[in-house]
Write a protein that holds these residues in place. Sequence first.
Motif, mmCIF file in Angstrom:
data_model
loop_
_atom_site.group_PDB
_atom_site.id
_atom_site.type_symbol
_atom_site.label_atom_id
_atom_site.label_comp_id
_atom_site.label_asym_id
_atom_site.label_seq_id
_atom_site.Cartn_x
_atom_site.Cartn_y
_atom_site.Cartn_z
ATOM 1 N N MET A 3 36.347 47.442 48.309
ATOM 2 C CA MET A 3 36.915 47.107 47.131
ATOM 3 C C MET A 3 37.020 45.518 47.014
ATOM 4 O O MET A 3 36.821 44.911 46.000
ATOM 5 C CB MET A 3 38.458 47.519 47.481
ATOM 6 N N HIS A 4 36.574 44.935 48.346
ATOM 7 C CA HIS A 4 36.597 43.337 48.338
ATOM 8 C C HIS A 4 35.191 43.028 47.472
ATOM 9 O O HIS A 4 35.072 41.788 47.171
ATOM 10 C CB HIS A 4 36.555 43.025 49.601
ATOM 11 N N GLY A 43 39.681 39.494 52.317
ATOM 12 C CA GLY A 43 39.100 40.709 51.586
ATOM 13 C C GLY A 43 38.484 41.940 52.435
ATOM 14 O O GLY A 43 38.708 43.004 52.363
ATOM 15 N N PRO A 44 37.631 41.375 53.126
ATOM 16 C CA PRO A 44 36.858 42.585 53.907
ATOM 17 C C PRO A 44 37.566 43.196 54.934
ATOM 18 O O PRO A 44 37.407 44.410 55.286
ATOM 19 C CB PRO A 44 35.485 41.536 54.449
ATOM 20 N N THR A 76 44.562 39.722 44.810
ATOM 21 C CA THR A 76 44.314 38.328 45.281
ATOM 22 C C THR A 76 43.895 38.137 46.793
ATOM 23 O O THR A 76 42.920 37.493 47.049
ATOM 24 C CB THR A 76 45.731 37.397 45.083
ATOM 25 N N ALA A 77 44.349 39.029 47.559
ATOM 26 C CA ALA A 77 44.018 39.278 49.026
ATOM 27 C C ALA A 77 42.551 39.685 49.069
ATOM 28 O O ALA A 77 41.918 39.341 49.832
ATOM 29 C CB ALA A 77 44.911 40.022 49.796
ATOM 30 N N LEU A 78 42.025 40.588 48.385
ATOM 31 C CA LEU A 78 40.889 41.410 48.286
ATOM 32 C C LEU A 78 39.835 40.253 47.883
ATOM 33 O O LEU A 78 38.837 40.342 48.406
ATOM 34 C CB LEU A 78 40.794 42.575 47.306
ATOM 35 N N GLY A 110 50.544 49.448 46.448
ATOM 36 C CA GLY A 110 50.010 48.502 45.726
ATOM 37 C C GLY A 110 49.966 48.605 44.240
ATOM 38 O O GLY A 110 49.974 47.809 43.336
ATOM 39 N N LEU A 111 49.769 49.737 43.773
ATOM 40 C CA LEU A 111 49.833 50.140 42.267
ATOM 41 C C LEU A 111 50.980 50.568 41.793
ATOM 42 O O LEU A 111 51.412 50.345 40.463
ATOM 43 C CB LEU A 111 49.070 51.738 42.118
ATOM 44 N N ALA A 112 52.309 50.779 42.602
ATOM 45 C CA ALA A 112 53.392 50.805 41.933
ATOM 46 C C ALA A 112 53.844 49.936 40.881
ATOM 47 O O ALA A 112 54.472 50.394 39.988
ATOM 48 C CB ALA A 112 54.417 51.046 43.243
#
Length: 291
Positions: free
Chosen positions: A206-207, A160-161, A152-154, A175-177
């Motif tokens: 990633m953004h 995002g940037p 959501t942040a990205l 973040g993956l956990a």
Amino acid sequence: MSDIETWWAGGERVPLGIGASERTVFVRRIGSGPSLTLLHGFPSSCADWQRVAALLAGERSLLLLDFLGFGASEKPAQHEYSLHEQADLVEAVWAREGVSSTVLLAHDYAVSVTQELLARRAEGRLAVELEGAHLCNGGLYPDLHRPQPMQTALLDPEQGPQLSKLITEELFVAGLAPTFAEDYDAAADSVEIWRSMHREDGERNMHLLIRYMADREVHGERWISALEGTDVPLSFVWGMLDPVSGAHMAQRITERIPGARLQALERVAHWPSLEAPRQVADAVLAAQPEG
């Protein structure tokens, strides 16, 4: 070498025309038998499939690739990434490799690419015959997709940037956990996923890559129609503990596509190919999925 570096050493980076541009794309072929094309998710690479591939190589001719912006494929900066372009990339790889018919095995991000390919087939615009599609945890129905906070942040045009510039291995792995089952040791897999994204500093994009979530919103009606209306045999291998697209997505699938086979992996979360490779491989090797 790490596991992913060994994986990359077994494939090749090839030039491909995609739209008006030439891009370098990682491709790997393994095994022999009927054709199976394996498509990966976000934010990883086709190395996610290596355990499944080891189980299938004696029975299937496997074609694997890294999408543009991922893994060992080219990672252009300031690029407008889209799921349509990734579908173009798949078609370009098929053309290069001489694939005339295949079954698809797709996860996460790639289920939307598969839906676009199904839509093109329905319109008579797909040169390759799709003999079947096996789909693993992904946002088939955008209204049910539950993105993680980092996603959501990205996607936010301001955050995002900045997040892409600041992201580290530690933040990425954290973040993956939540997307792995609690009783699964995801430490090594998470580091390998990081390495796949970090190659050529891919995390800085990633953004841009996350825009696939907006693609789903815009093209959702087309892609849902293609999924529910296709005559391509479908099956689903689904991690029910997935917080992003788990049991809640599986319920919608059974309601809207009641004829399709759905194998519910009750102790698996978002990553069936990593958490339960044998069950994924067995599903592929089972009888032709029902339409």
